[in-house]
Design a protein around this motif. Structure first.
Motif, PDB file in Angstrom:
ATOM      1  N   PRO A  75       0.800  -1.225   0.000  1.00 46.82           N
ATOM      2  CA  PRO A  75       0.000   0.000   0.000  1.00 46.82           C
ATOM      3  C   PRO A  75       0.831   1.273   0.000  1.00 46.82           C
ATOM      4  CG  PRO A  75      -0.121  -1.119   2.124  1.00 46.82           C
ATOM      5  CD  PRO A  75       0.532  -2.066   1.168  1.00 46.82           C
ATOM      6  N   ALA A 111      -5.919   7.256  -2.822  1.00 48.29           N
ATOM      7  CA  ALA A 111      -6.225   7.211  -1.392  1.00 48.29           C
ATOM      8  C   ALA A 111      -7.619   6.642  -1.150  1.00 48.29           C
ATOM      9  CB  ALA A 111      -6.102   8.610  -0.789  1.00 48.29           C
ATOM     10  N   HIS A 112      -8.576   7.050  -1.972  1.00 49.49           N
ATOM     11  CA  HIS A 112      -9.950   6.538  -1.843  1.00 49.49           C
ATOM     12  C   HIS A 112      -9.993   5.040  -2.125  1.00 49.49           C
ATOM     13  CE1 HIS A 112     -14.281   6.202  -2.164  1.00 49.49           C
ATOM     14  NE2 HIS A 112     -14.117   5.662  -3.372  1.00 49.49           N
ATOM     15  N   ARG A 113      -9.283   4.597  -3.153  1.00 49.08           N
ATOM     16  CA  ARG A 113      -9.310   3.179  -3.507  1.00 49.08           C
ATOM     17  C   ARG A 113      -8.575   2.327  -2.482  1.00 49.08           C
ATOM     18  NH1 ARG A 113      -8.219   3.568 -10.085  1.00 49.08           N
ATOM     19  NH2 ARG A 113      -9.481   5.465 -10.382  1.00 49.08           N
ATOM     20  N   LEU A 114      -7.542   2.894  -1.890  1.00 60.24           N
ATOM     21  CA  LEU A 114      -6.868   2.188  -0.799  1.00 60.24           C
ATOM     22  C   LEU A 114      -7.848   1.882   0.325  1.00 60.24           C
ATOM     23  CD1 LEU A 114      -3.357   3.826  -0.204  1.00 60.24           C
ATOM     24  CD2 LEU A 114      -3.830   1.377  -0.391  1.00 60.24           C
ATOM     25  N   GLU A 115      -8.620   2.851   0.712  1.00 64.79           N
ATOM     26  CA  GLU A 115      -9.539   2.693   1.829  1.00 64.79           C
ATOM     27  C   GLU A 115     -10.711   1.780   1.471  1.00 64.79           C
ATOM     28  OE1 GLU A 115     -10.719   2.886   5.597  1.00 64.79           O
ATOM     29  OE2 GLU A 115      -8.917   3.892   4.835  1.00 64.79           O
ATOM     30  N   SER A 116     -11.257   1.971   0.267  1.00 60.99           N
ATOM     31  CA  SER A 116     -12.498   1.287  -0.099  1.00 60.99           C
ATOM     32  C   SER A 116     -12.289  -0.131  -0.609  1.00 60.99           C
ATOM     33  CB  SER A 116     -13.239   2.096  -1.170  1.00 60.99           C
ATOM     34  OG  SER A 116     -13.564   3.388  -0.689  1.00 60.99           O
ATOM     35  N   HIS A 118      -8.542  -1.882  -1.314  1.00 55.42           N
ATOM     36  CA  HIS A 118      -7.343  -2.574  -0.836  1.00 55.42           C
ATOM     37  C   HIS A 118      -7.471  -2.927   0.644  1.00 55.42           C
ATOM     38  CE1 HIS A 118      -3.067  -3.176   0.169  1.00 55.42           C
ATOM     39  NE2 HIS A 118      -2.798  -3.276  -1.126  1.00 55.42           N
ATOM     40  N   ARG A 119      -7.815  -1.968   1.467  1.00 58.73           N
ATOM     41  CA  ARG A 119      -7.915  -2.227   2.904  1.00 58.73           C
ATOM     42  C   ARG A 119      -9.083  -3.144   3.234  1.00 58.73           C
ATOM     43  NH1 ARG A 119      -6.288   3.948   4.515  1.00 58.73           N
ATOM     44  NH2 ARG A 119      -4.026   3.680   4.184  1.00 58.73           N
ATOM     45  N   ALA A 120     -10.146  -3.071   2.454  1.00 60.72           N
ATOM     46  CA  ALA A 120     -11.281  -3.971   2.673  1.00 60.72           C
ATOM     47  C   ALA A 120     -10.872  -5.419   2.429  1.00 60.72           C
ATOM     48  CB  ALA A 120     -12.436  -3.584   1.756  1.00 60.72           C
TER      49      ALA A 120
END
Length: 267
Positions: A75, A111-116, A118-120
């Motif tokens: 990430p 940043a949005h895709r990381l949270e929504s 990748h991190r999911a």
């Protein structure tokens, strides 16, 4: 669409499937160019290929395309293979180094895709690893991948059929790698290599902590082994796939037997 599918089993093995998803939200899809919209670097049909091969296995599957964000990349954006060609956390080009966006994603997009996404995916994977380890005293993450056989931008010549990665022996007990390689070596049909071009992605390297009871190993399959063609529409060839599935079933059973056998004392 839920970004992640989790199918819980009661056994010690988890199948990670980070690259088989094809979902792209409409607003992101519209920003992809014609080539990008083909999603040609997908790990095509991997869920079907592994379906039903081992009872009681847990599956954690990313439903989103790797073009949205790559669930198997650090990430932080750090390269897995310094000095070698690879793709980014949010790819800007295909494996053939052809651009895929009308306009590249911004830092805010990433940043949005990381949270929504990748991190999911990794929150789900971490939860299943913790659950399986609590139940069995250890967990084995078998990371399922596939790729086209010839990609000059990424590697020379034709890729071996089965590419096993444990980051130089660091991510799982030797007995697990031995079980996988022995099963592969018995096949008269398929070639294999350990820690060749693909040594294990971020998922394998991040979670593989044998000293803590979490073992991770990656299997990268050459798509010629089960596709009718490594070009659109990337159709599944049932005849080829069934032959490969027999071997994959043998591999997974060998891993499970190793975990359950007296070799546990060595693990």
């Amino acid at each position: 669409m839920n970004p992640v599918t989790v199918i819980r089993g009661t056994g010690p093995i988890i199948l990670g499937q980070p690259h088989s998803g094809t979902h792209v939200p409409d607003d992101i899809f519209a920003r992809l160019n014609d080539l990008g919209q083909q999603l040609r670097d997908t790990d095509w049909h991997v869920p079907r290929l592994y379906d039903g091969l081992l009872a009681n296995v847990t599956i954690v599957r990313a439903n989103f395309s790797r073009y949205v964000i790559d669930a198997n990349r650090d990430p932080s954006g750090t390269s897995l293979y310094p000095g070698q060609n690879t793709t980014e956390l949010v790819p800007t080009s295909t494996f053939d180094n052809e651009l895929i966006w009308h306009t590249n994603p911004t830092e805010a997009d990433i940043a949005h895709r990381l949270e929504s996404y990748h991190r999911a995916y990794h929150a789900a994977l971490e939860a299943e690893i913790a659950r399986v380890k609590a139940d069995h005293g250890l967990a084995v993450l078998y990371d399922c991948h596939s790729i086209r056989s010839r990609i000059p931008h990424l590697f020379d010549n034709q890729l071996p059929d089965l590419n096993i990665g444990n980051n130089g022996g660091q991510t799982c007990a030797p007995a697990i790698t031995s079980a996988v390689t022995a099963a592969c070596a018995q096949s008269p049909t398929y070639s294999h290599v350990v820690n060749g071009r693909f040594k294990g992605g971020w998922t394998t390297r991040h979670y593989g902590r044998p000293e803590d009871g979490v073992h991770a190993i990656q299997m990268e399959l050459a798509q010629r082994c089960y596709l009718a063609s490594e070009a659109p529409p990337f159709a599944y060839d049932a005849s080829r796939a069934n032959t490969l599935r027999q071997l994959l079933g043998t591999i997974l059973t060998a891993v499970e037997d190793t975990v359950k056998s007296s070799l546990m004392t060595e693990i």
